[in-house]
Write a protein that holds these residues in place. Structure first.
Motif, PDB file in Angstrom:
ATOM      1  N   MET A  11       0.808  -1.216   0.000  1.00 47.08           N
ATOM      2  CA  MET A  11       0.000   0.000   0.000  1.00 47.08           C
ATOM      3  C   MET A  11       0.846   1.274   0.000  1.00 47.08           C
ATOM      4  N   SER A  12       1.969   1.261   0.715  1.00 44.81           N
ATOM      5  CA  SER A  12       2.770   2.480   0.836  1.00 44.81           C
ATOM      6  C   SER A  12       3.460   2.867  -0.460  1.00 44.81           C
ATOM      7  N   THR A  13       3.477   1.944  -1.418  1.00 41.51           N
ATOM      8  CA  THR A  13       4.142   2.217  -2.700  1.00 41.51           C
ATOM      9  C   THR A  13       3.181   2.745  -3.760  1.00 41.51           C
ATOM     10  N   SER A  14       1.905   2.862  -3.439  1.00 39.04           N
ATOM     11  CA  SER A  14       0.909   3.240  -4.448  1.00 39.04           C
ATOM     12  C   SER A  14       1.174   4.622  -5.039  1.00 39.04           C
ATOM     13  N   LEU A  15       1.603   5.576  -4.209  1.00 32.92           N
ATOM     14  CA  LEU A  15       1.870   6.921  -4.704  1.00 32.92           C
ATOM     15  C   LEU A  15       3.092   6.938  -5.622  1.00 32.92           C
ATOM     16  N   ILE A  16       4.141   6.206  -5.229  1.00 33.52           N
ATOM     17  CA  ILE A  16       5.337   6.121  -6.071  1.00 33.52           C
ATOM     18  C   ILE A  16       4.983   5.475  -7.407  1.00 33.52           C
ATOM     19  N   ARG A  19       3.143   7.963  -9.610  1.00 33.12           N
ATOM     20  CA  ARG A  19       3.988   9.029 -10.155  1.00 33.12           C
ATOM     21  C   ARG A  19       4.942   8.515 -11.227  1.00 33.12           C
ATOM     22  N   MET A  20       5.454   7.316 -11.038  1.00 33.55           N
ATOM     23  CA  MET A  20       6.351   6.740 -12.046  1.00 33.55           C
ATOM     24  C   MET A  20       5.592   6.445 -13.340  1.00 33.55           C
ATOM     25  N   ASN A  21       4.399   5.893 -13.217  1.00 36.98           N
ATOM     26  CA  ASN A  21       3.596   5.595 -14.401  1.00 36.98           C
ATOM     27  C   ASN A  21       3.190   6.879 -15.124  1.00 36.98           C
ATOM     28  N   LYS A  22       2.891   7.919 -14.359  1.00 35.38           N
ATOM     29  CA  LYS A  22       2.512   9.206 -14.961  1.00 35.38           C
ATOM     30  C   LYS A  22       3.683   9.797 -15.737  1.00 35.38           C
ATOM     31  N   ARG A  32       6.223   0.251 -17.288  1.00 31.78           N
ATOM     32  CA  ARG A  32       4.991   0.057 -16.529  1.00 31.78           C
ATOM     33  C   ARG A  32       5.353  -0.369 -15.118  1.00 31.78           C
ATOM     34  N   VAL A  33       4.758   0.281 -14.142  1.00 29.48           N
ATOM     35  CA  VAL A  33       5.115   0.033 -12.745  1.00 29.48           C
ATOM     36  C   VAL A  33       3.906  -0.481 -11.969  1.00 29.48           C
ATOM     37  N   ASP A  34       4.103  -1.552 -11.234  1.00 29.98           N
ATOM     38  CA  ASP A  34       3.085  -2.095 -10.333  1.00 29.98           C
ATOM     39  C   ASP A  34       3.678  -2.173  -8.934  1.00 29.98           C
ATOM     40  N   SER A  35       2.838  -2.410  -7.964  1.00 32.07           N
ATOM     41  CA  SER A  35       3.309  -2.596  -6.595  1.00 32.07           C
ATOM     42  C   SER A  35       2.587  -3.770  -5.968  1.00 32.07           C
ATOM     43  N   ASP A  36       3.261  -4.400  -5.005  1.00 35.21           N
ATOM     44  CA  ASP A  36       2.667  -5.563  -4.344  1.00 35.21           C
ATOM     45  C   ASP A  36       3.383  -5.796  -3.026  1.00 35.21           C
ATOM     46  N   SER A  37       2.860  -6.718  -2.241  1.00 39.31           N
ATOM     47  CA  SER A  37       3.477  -7.037  -0.960  1.00 39.31           C
ATOM     48  C   SER A  37       4.589  -8.061  -1.142  1.00 39.31           C
ATOM     49  N   TYR A  38       5.482  -8.106  -0.183  1.00 37.81           N
ATOM     50  CA  TYR A  38       6.603  -9.047  -0.240  1.00 37.81           C
ATOM     51  C   TYR A  38       6.111 -10.489  -0.294  1.00 37.81           C
ATOM     52  N   ASP A  39       5.047 -10.796   0.423  1.00 37.26           N
ATOM     53  CA  ASP A  39       4.535 -12.168   0.477  1.00 37.26           C
ATOM     54  C   ASP A  39       4.089 -12.686  -0.894  1.00 37.26           C
ATOM     55  N   ASN A  40       3.694 -11.784  -1.770  1.00 32.76           N
ATOM     56  CA  ASN A  40       3.205 -12.202  -3.086  1.00 32.76           C
ATOM     57  C   ASN A  40       4.308 -12.309  -4.137  1.00 32.76           C
ATOM     58  N   LEU A  78      15.932   0.212  -2.776  1.00 32.50           N
ATOM     59  CA  LEU A  78      15.839   1.668  -2.720  1.00 32.50           C
ATOM     60  C   LEU A  78      16.315   2.176  -1.366  1.00 32.50           C
ATOM     61  N   THR A  79      17.021   3.285  -1.382  1.00 32.82           N
ATOM     62  CA  THR A  79      17.447   3.903  -0.125  1.00 32.82           C
ATOM     63  C   THR A  79      16.251   4.621   0.505  1.00 32.82           C
ATOM     64  N   VAL A  80      16.390   4.951   1.754  1.00 31.00           N
ATOM     65  CA  VAL A  80      15.325   5.682   2.452  1.00 31.00           C
ATOM     66  C   VAL A  80      15.076   7.024   1.762  1.00 31.00           C
ATOM     67  N   ARG A  81      16.150   7.673   1.326  1.00 32.05           N
ATOM     68  CA  ARG A  81      16.003   8.973   0.648  1.00 32.05           C
ATOM     69  C   ARG A  81      15.281   8.813  -0.687  1.00 32.05           C
ATOM     70  N   GLU A  82      15.661   7.800  -1.457  1.00 30.41           N
ATOM     71  CA  GLU A  82      15.006   7.582  -2.754  1.00 30.41           C
ATOM     72  C   GLU A  82      13.525   7.281  -2.574  1.00 30.41           C
ATOM     73  N   PHE A  83      13.230   6.397  -1.632  1.00 26.43           N
ATOM     74  CA  PHE A  83      11.833   6.022  -1.406  1.00 26.43           C
ATOM     75  C   PHE A  83      11.030   7.202  -0.864  1.00 26.43           C
ATOM     76  N   GLY A  84      11.632   7.909   0.069  1.00 20.64           N
ATOM     77  CA  GLY A  84      10.932   9.035   0.691  1.00 20.64           C
ATOM     78  C   GLY A  84      10.685  10.195  -0.251  1.00 20.64           C
ATOM     79  N   SER A  85      11.519  10.345  -1.271  1.00 13.33           N
ATOM     80  CA  SER A  85      11.349  11.456  -2.216  1.00 13.33           C
ATOM     81  C   SER A  85      10.084  11.308  -3.052  1.00 13.33           C
TER      82      SER A  85
END
Length: 211
Positions: A11-16, A19-22, A32-40, A78-85
């Motif tokens: 869920m926390s990656t949805s905004l990233i 923005r990447m897809n845009k 094309r960028v998707d996001s998912d949980s580690y378990d999947n 990803l580093t904390v800075r990269e992810f947080g940006s």
């Protein structure tokens, strides 16, 4: 290029992701960028070229990279800075750079991937022969377990082969696919392993039916 961002819940990656897809869409980039949980991850990894790990799941990065070694996937933490940006432009650019770096020396990487196919296929065939040994002793449980492990062992070879076929179909990559004796040797190992697994599995079924 298909990119998957992995985090704890997806869920926390949805905004990233958005923005990447845009950015990719606005600039005509084939990303094309998707996001998912580690378990999947084990269930969806085959659909992607690159896997980005969010800092929240950094503890799983090396383990996953080793587990899927030979799959041909690009792994990046990803580093904390990269992810947080949450900078769609910067993160998309990073993905393109990593992808181009991987295929810049395509022929060298191709040789490494052929060796990985040989290694995976050889292990799968060894397990198939071990299954046959257990079959002769009528230990069907151990025989079937060996076949199961053999199918898992050969998976990286299948993934590399699928990736190379997809890569060859793209005109810009045509000069990176060179048929060599090593490639023919690797394909021979793969086909032999698949056939041995299939035949041994059928023989197990026949023996069990007879008993």
């Amino acid at each position: 290029m298909k990119v998957l961002i992995i985090c704890a819940s997806g869920m926390s990656t949805s905004l990233i992701r958005s923005r990447m897809n845009k950015y990719a869409s606005e600039n005509g980039l084939d990303v094309r960028v998707d996001s998912d949980s580690y378990d999947n991850l084990p269930y969806v990894i085959q659909d992607y070229d690159m896997i980005l790990f969010a800092p929240q799941v950094a503890m799983h990065f090396e383990e996953s990279r080793q587990e899927f070694k030979g799959s041909g996937k690009i792994f990046c933490l990803l580093t904390v800075r990269e992810f947080g940006s949450m900078d769609g432009k910067m993160l998309t650019g990073k993905c393109i750079e990593l992808y181009e770096e991987k295929y810049r020396n395509g022929k060298m990487n191709l040789e490494e991937e052929m060796l990985e196919i040989i290694s995976s296929a050889s292990e799968a065939q060894r397990l198939a022969y071990e299954a046959f040994d257990w079959l002769e002793k009528k230990n069907y449980g151990r025989a079937r377990q060996c076949i199961k492990e053999g199918r898992k062992a050969i998976l990286p070879a299948h993934q590399i082969q699928s990736q190379l076929i997809a890569m060859e179909m793209e005109p810009e990559n045509a000069d990176k696919i060179r048929v060599s004796l090593l490639m023919v040797h690797a394909q021979n190992h793969l086909m032999s392993a698949i056939q041995t697994l299939d035949l041994t599995e059928r023989m197990i079924a026949l023996y069990m039916k007879k008993d």
